[in-house]
Design an enzyme around this catalytic site. Sequence first.
Site, PDB file in Angstrom:
ATOM      1  N   PHE A 140       0.865  -1.173   0.000  1.00  0.00           N
ATOM      2  CA  PHE A 140       0.000   0.000   0.000  1.00  0.00           C
ATOM      3  C   PHE A 140       0.905   1.228   0.000  1.00  0.00           C
ATOM      4  O   PHE A 140       1.890   1.277   0.732  1.00  0.00           O
ATOM      5  CB  PHE A 140      -0.892  -0.023   1.242  1.00  0.00           C
ATOM      6  CG  PHE A 140      -1.969   1.019   1.247  1.00  0.00           C
ATOM      7  CD1 PHE A 140      -3.101   0.867   0.457  1.00  0.00           C
ATOM      8  CD2 PHE A 140      -1.852   2.154   2.034  1.00  0.00           C
ATOM      9  CE1 PHE A 140      -4.098   1.821   0.453  1.00  0.00           C
ATOM     10  CE2 PHE A 140      -2.848   3.115   2.034  1.00  0.00           C
ATOM     11  CZ  PHE A 140      -3.973   2.956   1.241  1.00  0.00           C
ATOM     12  N   ASP A 209       2.930  -5.693   8.263  1.00  0.00           N
ATOM     13  CA  ASP A 209       1.683  -4.945   8.204  1.00  0.00           C
ATOM     14  C   ASP A 209       0.551  -5.963   8.090  1.00  0.00           C
ATOM     15  O   ASP A 209       0.459  -6.699   7.107  1.00  0.00           O
ATOM     16  CB  ASP A 209       1.701  -4.012   6.994  1.00  0.00           C
ATOM     17  CG  ASP A 209       0.466  -3.133   6.898  1.00  0.00           C
ATOM     18  OD1 ASP A 209      -0.614  -3.571   7.335  1.00  0.00           O
ATOM     19  OD2 ASP A 209       0.556  -2.024   6.338  1.00  0.00           O
ATOM     20  N   TYR A 234     -10.117  -1.030  11.612  1.00  0.00           N
ATOM     21  CA  TYR A 234     -11.410  -0.685  11.014  1.00  0.00           C
ATOM     22  C   TYR A 234     -11.811  -1.609   9.875  1.00  0.00           C
ATOM     23  O   TYR A 234     -12.862  -1.429   9.272  1.00  0.00           O
ATOM     24  CB  TYR A 234     -11.423   0.768  10.524  1.00  0.00           C
ATOM     25  CG  TYR A 234     -10.228   1.190   9.692  1.00  0.00           C
ATOM     26  CD1 TYR A 234     -10.135   0.864   8.345  1.00  0.00           C
ATOM     27  CD2 TYR A 234      -9.202   1.924  10.264  1.00  0.00           C
ATOM     28  CE1 TYR A 234      -9.047   1.250   7.592  1.00  0.00           C
ATOM     29  CE2 TYR A 234      -8.102   2.321   9.521  1.00  0.00           C
ATOM     30  CZ  TYR A 234      -8.031   1.986   8.184  1.00  0.00           C
ATOM     31  OH  TYR A 234      -6.943   2.365   7.446  1.00  0.00           O
ATOM     32  N   LYS A 235     -11.025  -2.618   9.583  1.00  0.00           N
ATOM     33  CA  LYS A 235     -11.383  -3.578   8.545  1.00  0.00           C
ATOM     34  C   LYS A 235     -12.043  -4.795   9.198  1.00  0.00           C
ATOM     35  O   LYS A 235     -13.192  -4.730   9.611  1.00  0.00           O
ATOM     36  CB  LYS A 235     -10.147  -3.953   7.724  1.00  0.00           C
ATOM     37  CG  LYS A 235      -9.479  -2.767   7.018  1.00  0.00           C
ATOM     38  CD  LYS A 235      -8.287  -3.205   6.197  1.00  0.00           C
ATOM     39  CE  LYS A 235      -7.464  -2.033   5.691  1.00  0.00           C
ATOM     40  NZ  LYS A 235      -8.189  -1.174   4.742  1.00  0.00           N
ATOM     41  N   ARG A 393     -12.786  -5.439  -6.362  1.00  0.00           N
ATOM     42  CA  ARG A 393     -12.322  -6.071  -5.130  1.00  0.00           C
ATOM     43  C   ARG A 393     -13.518  -6.418  -4.252  1.00  0.00           C
ATOM     44  O   ARG A 393     -14.357  -5.567  -3.968  1.00  0.00           O
ATOM     45  CB  ARG A 393     -11.380  -5.114  -4.398  1.00  0.00           C
ATOM     46  CG  ARG A 393     -10.282  -5.784  -3.618  1.00  0.00           C
ATOM     47  CD  ARG A 393      -9.306  -4.762  -3.069  1.00  0.00           C
ATOM     48  NE  ARG A 393      -9.966  -3.759  -2.236  1.00  0.00           N
ATOM     49  CZ  ARG A 393      -9.376  -3.167  -1.185  1.00  0.00           C
ATOM     50  NH1 ARG A 393      -8.142  -3.485  -0.860  1.00  0.00           N
ATOM     51  NH2 ARG A 393     -10.024  -2.261  -0.489  1.00  0.00           N
TER      52      ARG A 393
END
Length: 421
Positions: A140, A209, A234-235, A393
């Site tokens: 990312f 990560d 938050y995922k 996705r």
Amino acid sequence: MSDITAPSTELASLAAEFDAADELAALRARFVLDDAVYLDGNSLGALPASVPGRLADVVHREWGEMRIRSWDESGWWTAPERIGDRIAPLVGAAPGQIVVGDSTSVNVFKAVVAAVRMADEGSGSGDGRRDEILVDATTFPTDGYLAESAARMTGRTLRPVTPAEVPAALGDRTAAVLLNHVDYRSGRLHDLPALTAAVHEAGAYAVWDLCHSAGALPVDLDEHGVDLAVGCTYKYLNGGPGSPAYLYVRRDLQPRFDSPLPGWTSHAAPFAMDPAYQPAAGAPRGRVGTPDILSMLALEAALDVWGGGGDGGSAGAGVTIESVRAKSLALTDFFLRCVSAYVPEGRVESITPVAHAERGSQIALRCDDAGDVMKRLIHQGVIGDFRHPDVLRFGFTPLYVTFADTERAARVLGETLGEMG
């Protein structure tokens, strides 16, 4: 992909059978959901039903009535470590090694700089200095930006390589390696045990990560000797938009963890207001400033969907990360099966590995006009997301995604692509 070969009734019936046998099915009731198929939990998890009431109590009673007393009497001050211990079982860590706070970006920076500083302790200076940081070239973007900044700050060279290239790229110049457990774009799961072992064999430090793996699949940080790890909440942990991230520091490395952001709450005596910095012992030395209490306590309430925590791989009473992983693989397998049945041949190509050992909890499909396709899907109640330039996705959160959701998503995708020609 092939032409539609299975009628929707056949796959829909199969989805119903799978849902009837799903041991995690009851967990869906712990979330606030509607009739949409929500397959974007890998960007923002759904709202746990326990959060609104808890936040209302924090705002009206703890803040509104108790005010400053809540730092002690309501446990606000110890929340970063307490909630870290709630997350620990989900990533295979013993208590006392995770602190919650700040963003993923801030924690990546702390971890990479601290890893380089630990490498310095053993390499001295001059020709023997470890002067290179390896970073996942497919990461990312923010991770890459932060690694580059950390390299400038510590006088290192940054070398981007793919995870597959890491073993060959390692050497006596390597100080630290920053890697993603699951690729955010493709959903590819990288081999954390083997890569961590290779980094250690080279005498370097591994920083992982976990943003796209924690809460969706086993990580086993302690078992595999990971040095440092960071992740968002938050995922798949459903902590809410912008909920605080976490930092894992392996227990034996904590006395050597030298944060580049020494704040007052990570001081050994924070209320002494000593002008000289003395780091706290253990995980709290990963803290920086005053905790973001509203977001942090929303996260704590969100973690209630897992139960009360547990030992080893346990994610709480009746919920294990292994059972979540099993459902994740079953959902993504079923989605690929439905896509193969419903989507016109040649319209999409999966870039997510078929092999379970190489798959996270999402399916990424390469598709012409992907941005327009996703807009049409969302309009029809199938919510995934689009990644430039041509990737659809779909994230599968096993705690609340059903097999019926999965079949419907693939069917609507097939119908949409058929209408677009």
